[in-house]
Scaffold this active site. Structure first.
Site, PDB file in Angstrom:
ATOM      1  N   HIS A  33      47.726  47.308  36.792  1.00 61.03           N
ATOM      2  CA  HIS A  33      46.346  46.829  36.939  1.00 61.03           C
ATOM      3  C   HIS A  33      46.165  45.491  36.218  1.00 61.03           C
ATOM      4  O   HIS A  33      45.634  44.519  36.789  1.00 61.03           O
ATOM      5  CB  HIS A  33      45.387  47.874  36.358  1.00 61.03           C
ATOM      6  CG  HIS A  33      43.951  47.471  36.365  1.00 61.03           C
ATOM      7  ND1 HIS A  33      43.038  47.961  37.267  1.00 61.03           N
ATOM      8  CD2 HIS A  33      43.245  46.613  35.567  1.00 61.03           C
ATOM      9  CE1 HIS A  33      41.852  47.433  37.045  1.00 61.03           C
ATOM     10  NE2 HIS A  33      41.951  46.609  36.004  1.00 61.03           N
ATOM     11  N   GLU A  34      46.610  45.430  34.965  1.00 63.62           N
ATOM     12  CA  GLU A  34      46.457  44.203  34.179  1.00 63.62           C
ATOM     13  C   GLU A  34      47.335  43.078  34.726  1.00 63.62           C
ATOM     14  O   GLU A  34      46.957  41.904  34.669  1.00 63.62           O
ATOM     15  CB  GLU A  34      46.782  44.473  32.709  1.00 63.62           C
ATOM     16  CG  GLU A  34      45.885  45.500  32.041  1.00 63.62           C
ATOM     17  CD  GLU A  34      44.414  45.134  32.123  1.00 63.62           C
ATOM     18  OE1 GLU A  34      44.090  43.918  32.082  1.00 63.62           O
ATOM     19  OE2 GLU A  34      43.572  46.047  32.261  1.00 63.62           O
TER      20      GLU A  34
ATOM     21  N   HIS B  51      45.452  41.234  37.333  1.00 65.03           N
ATOM     22  CA  HIS B  51      44.600  40.178  36.776  1.00 65.03           C
ATOM     23  C   HIS B  51      45.432  38.949  36.436  1.00 65.03           C
ATOM     24  O   HIS B  51      45.040  37.809  36.726  1.00 65.03           O
ATOM     25  CB  HIS B  51      43.910  40.682  35.503  1.00 65.03           C
ATOM     26  CG  HIS B  51      42.865  41.718  35.731  1.00 65.03           C
ATOM     27  ND1 HIS B  51      41.831  41.544  36.627  1.00 65.03           N
ATOM     28  CD2 HIS B  51      42.670  42.948  35.154  1.00 65.03           C
ATOM     29  CE1 HIS B  51      41.043  42.621  36.597  1.00 65.03           C
ATOM     30  NE2 HIS B  51      41.543  43.476  35.718  1.00 65.03           N
TER      31      HIS B  51
ATOM     32  N   ASP C 209      35.662  45.289  34.705  1.00 65.74           N
ATOM     33  CA  ASP C 209      35.850  44.465  35.902  1.00 65.74           C
ATOM     34  C   ASP C 209      34.589  44.369  36.749  1.00 65.74           C
ATOM     35  O   ASP C 209      34.249  43.300  37.259  1.00 65.74           O
ATOM     36  CB  ASP C 209      37.005  45.030  36.742  1.00 65.74           C
ATOM     37  CG  ASP C 209      38.343  44.857  36.052  1.00 65.74           C
ATOM     38  OD1 ASP C 209      38.450  43.988  35.168  1.00 65.74           O
ATOM     39  OD2 ASP C 209      39.286  45.597  36.394  1.00 65.74           O
TER      40      ASP C 209
END
Length: 377
Positions: free
Chosen positions: A81-82, A85, A178
């Site tokens: 997930h990170e 980003h 988010d």
């Protein structure tokens, strides 16, 4: 603090905070030893259509092993997930200094946040998109793994469900999650960035209160921790963005105090003590015989060495200060001075002075007065 580097991906250090090291065994126990396996097994059966024998999954130490695998897989998913980003940020030339996994998930430390609403929107949504892809991949794998491997089916099903669930939760407009950043991006399309941040932060505080109430009366301590994080982070980022807005357009050359008292490096501490009494200023810029700035000396040197007639100011001056340039934006310089009070100022080649955090405070005070006067008119 207490972060341990465990891997590097795309040149980005992946770190694990001590809070996660402590929490991971607890999470493994929660999943594998408190009846959660039966709950998730039922959900996985619905999702995959593969019947799971709960007794086999819980036999012996199987429950704790599955709990550990599921917990590790969950935080591996958080890493993905990170990285989502980070990948989107890199597209816009913004690097990620580190990804830190901790008790409440993960944090991608971007070198800077984009002010363009479109870019922030893409970066904010890239993480949830990566989680959705991870969930879909785990779900697709369920149709490849044979039913004779129920443990693998369980873990994959668990990850498919939790990735999608956490994505939905993470998209709540609880700034700075988010969803909150998505909200700010939309707000910033029609209003100043500072105002958009302030509104998004207020919405985040409202969600923090809601999380706290649900956590308190619903017996969910993790929501209490999340509420504390959202509340403090929302208010903190709102203040930082407001500060950046007030310093916008100013450079270090507009901040530095060029009249700061100086003292020669070959002056004795006894003479310097008298100079402090005369100037009523505790810190002085130290210059060598050629007039070059070489350091800073203050009352702390006198406290440590006394009024020693045999010790020179140059011998005890602080010379290991960070460096900023005259043309550096004021906010960037202040951020670089996050943990120090003073910094050398250069003109691109030579050190020409010293800037103090108090100098920024003086500029902010003048800026605030100017804004109030303009509003009064």
């Amino acid at each position: 603090m207490y972060n341990y580097r465990v891997a590097t991906v795309w040149g980005i250090p992946i770190k694990v905070n001590i809070s996660l090291v402590v929490f991971l065994p607890v999470l493994a126990w929660i999943i594998g030893g408190t009846g959660q396996i039966e709950l998730y097994a039922g959900l996985v059966e619905v999702v995959s259509g593969v019947p799971l024998d709960v007794e086999t999954l819980q036999a012996g130490n199987n429950g704790f092993v599955l709990g550990a695998l599921a917990a590790i897989g969950l935080f591996a998913s958080v890493t993905v997930h990170e990285l989502g980003h980070a990948a989107a940020a890199r597209r816009y030339g913004i690097e990620t200094s580190a990804i830190t996994l901790w008790i409440l998930g993960g944090l991608a430390s971007l070198e800077r946040l984009p002010k363009e609403p479109g870019r922030e929107l893409v970066i904010a949504l890239a993480g949830p998109a990566a989680s959705v892809v991870t969930g879909i991949a785990c779900y697709a794998a369920l149709f490849v793994v044979p039913a004779s491997a129920p443990s693998v089916v369980f873990v994959l099903g668990f990850l498919a469900i939790t990735n999608v669930t956490l994505t939905v939760f993470n998209l709540l407009p609880a700034f700075p999650m988010d969803g909150g950043r998505v909200l700010r991006a939309f707000l910033a399309r029609s209003r100043p960035y500072v105002d958009a941040t302030r509104i998004a932060a207020r919405v985040g505080v409202m969600f923090a209160i809601l999380f706290a109430l649900v956590g308190l009366f619903g017996g969910a301590p993790m929501l209490l921790l999340l509420a504390l994080f959202v509340y403090s982070a929302a208010n903190g980022e709102s203040r930082v963005v407001a500060l950046e807005g007030m310093l916008d357009g100013f450079l270090v050359k507009d901040v530095v105090d060029r009249d700061r008292p100086t003292v020669d490096a070959d002056v004795t501490l006894d003479a310097f003590a008298q100079r402090v009494l005369d100037d009523r200023v505790d810190h002085h810029v130290v210059r060598d015989r050629g007039g070059r700035v070489i350091g800073l000396v203050g009352l702390d040197a006198l406290r440590e060495h006394g009024r020693d007639t045999g010790t020179l100011v140059g011998d005890v001056a602080t010379t290991d200060l960070p460096t900023v340039d005259l043309t550096t934006p004021a906010f960037d310089a202040l951020r670089e001075m996050d943990k120090v009070e003073y910094a050398f100022v250069t003109d691109g080649t030579d050190v020409v002075g010293i800037v103090e955090r108090e100098d920024f405070a003086s500029l902010l005070e003048l800026t605030g007065l100017s804004q109030r006067d303009r509003f009064a008119q």
